[in-house]
Write a protein that holds these residues in place. Structure first.
Motif, short mmCIF file in Angstrom:
data_model
loop_
_atom_site.label_atom_id
_atom_site.label_comp_id
_atom_site.label_asym_id
_atom_site.label_seq_id
_atom_site.Cartn_x
_atom_site.Cartn_y
_atom_site.Cartn_z
N GLN A 1 -1.71 -6.25 0.10
CA GLN A 1 -2.78 -5.26 0.25
C GLN A 1 -2.91 -4.53 -1.09
O GLN A 1 -2.33 -3.47 -1.28
CB GLN A 1 -2.48 -4.28 1.40
CG GLN A 1 -3.62 -3.36 1.67
CD GLN A 1 -3.40 -2.40 2.83
OE1 GLN A 1 -4.33 -1.72 3.20
NE2 GLN A 1 -2.22 -2.28 3.39
N THR B 1 -2.18 -5.04 10.42
CA THR B 1 -2.55 -4.52 9.09
C THR B 1 -1.61 -3.40 8.65
O THR B 1 -1.30 -3.28 7.47
CB THR B 1 -4.00 -4.03 9.09
OG1 THR B 1 -4.18 -3.07 10.14
CG2 THR B 1 -4.99 -5.18 9.26
N GLU C 1 -7.88 -3.90 1.76
CA GLU C 1 -8.15 -5.20 1.12
C GLU C 1 -6.89 -6.07 1.27
O GLU C 1 -5.84 -5.73 0.74
CB GLU C 1 -8.48 -5.01 -0.36
CG GLU C 1 -8.66 -6.31 -1.11
CD GLU C 1 -8.78 -6.11 -2.62
OE1 GLU C 1 -9.25 -7.05 -3.27
OE2 GLU C 1 -8.38 -5.05 -3.15
N ALA D 1 -3.41 -9.08 -6.36
CA ALA D 1 -4.82 -9.16 -5.99
C ALA D 1 -5.42 -10.54 -6.27
O ALA D 1 -6.33 -10.98 -5.58
CB ALA D 1 -5.63 -8.11 -6.75
N SER E 1 -5.33 -2.92 -2.50
CA SER E 1 -5.91 -1.58 -2.34
C SER E 1 -6.18 -1.38 -0.85
O SER E 1 -6.20 -2.34 -0.08
CB SER E 1 -7.19 -1.44 -3.17
OG SER E 1 -8.15 -2.38 -2.78
N GLU F 1 0.21 -0.76 1.36
CA GLU F 1 -0.75 -0.71 0.27
C GLU F 1 0.01 -0.80 -1.06
O GLU F 1 1.02 -0.12 -1.25
CB GLU F 1 -1.55 0.59 0.32
CG GLU F 1 -2.65 0.64 -0.72
CD GLU F 1 -3.50 1.90 -0.64
OE1 GLU F 1 -4.21 2.16 -1.62
OE2 GLU F 1 -3.44 2.61 0.39
N LYS G 1 -5.07 -9.88 0.90
CA LYS G 1 -5.11 -11.17 0.21
C LYS G 1 -3.92 -11.99 0.68
O LYS G 1 -2.90 -11.45 1.11
CB LYS G 1 -5.01 -10.98 -1.31
CG LYS G 1 -6.08 -10.12 -1.92
CD LYS G 1 -7.38 -10.85 -1.98
CE LYS G 1 -8.43 -10.01 -2.71
NZ LYS G 1 -9.59 -10.78 -3.05
#
Length: 148
Positions: free
Chosen positions: A80, A60, A85, A120, A82, A65, A87
């Motif tokens: 990422q 991650t 989160e 997103a 946000s 971000e 995707k």
């Protein structure tokens, strides 16, 4: 026309066709070039992951971000949008099938014709592409992102 002249004409035609094909291939490869050194996310290929489901794509912490990483071998882009989160979308542009190049400021960019997509949702935000990038299934367990 003699047989020798016919063969020569045929060879000349083949040479022209091969030259045009080679030039087209070179142009396509140039359009899909690597990072320009601007600090944008680069394509990353993980050895041994081969695109199979269940393969760990990244940690991650590897996905910035507001940015993302393109995994060329798996033809997937992970974003990422946000904090926390994640995707994933197909890394193949819906305009003409070029590979997307990078993700900066929550925008996925295709270098071929400058189509842009929302990081997103995968929805097109500019350029000639009118269809969204198809979503790809990933799972996040601990600090690992896995292609489902």
């Amino acid at each position: 026309m003699s047989a020798a002249q016919e063969r020569r004409t045929l060879l000349e035609r083949r040479t022209v066709v091969l030259a045009v094909g080679a030039a087209g291939a070179a142009a396509a490869l140039t359009a899909c070039g690597g990072s320009d050194g601007s600090g944008r996310a680069e394509s990353v290929e993980q050895p041994g992951s081969g695109g199979a489901g269940g393969a760990v794509l990244a940690k991650t912490a590897d996905i910035p971000e507001g940015g993302g990483v393109v995994f060329a071998a798996q033809k997937v882009v992970v974003t990422q949008p946000s904090a926390g989160e994640f995707k994933a979308f197909s890394a193949t542009c819906t305009h003409q099938g070029c590979a997307v190049k990078d993700v900066v400021d929550n925008v996925i960019t295709c270098p071929c014709h400058n189509s842009t997509f929302d990081a997103a949702t995968g929805s097109p935000t500019g350029g000639p592409a009118t269809q969204p990038l198809p979503t790809r299934e990933i799972s996040v367990a601990g600090d690992s992102i896995t292609l489902a």
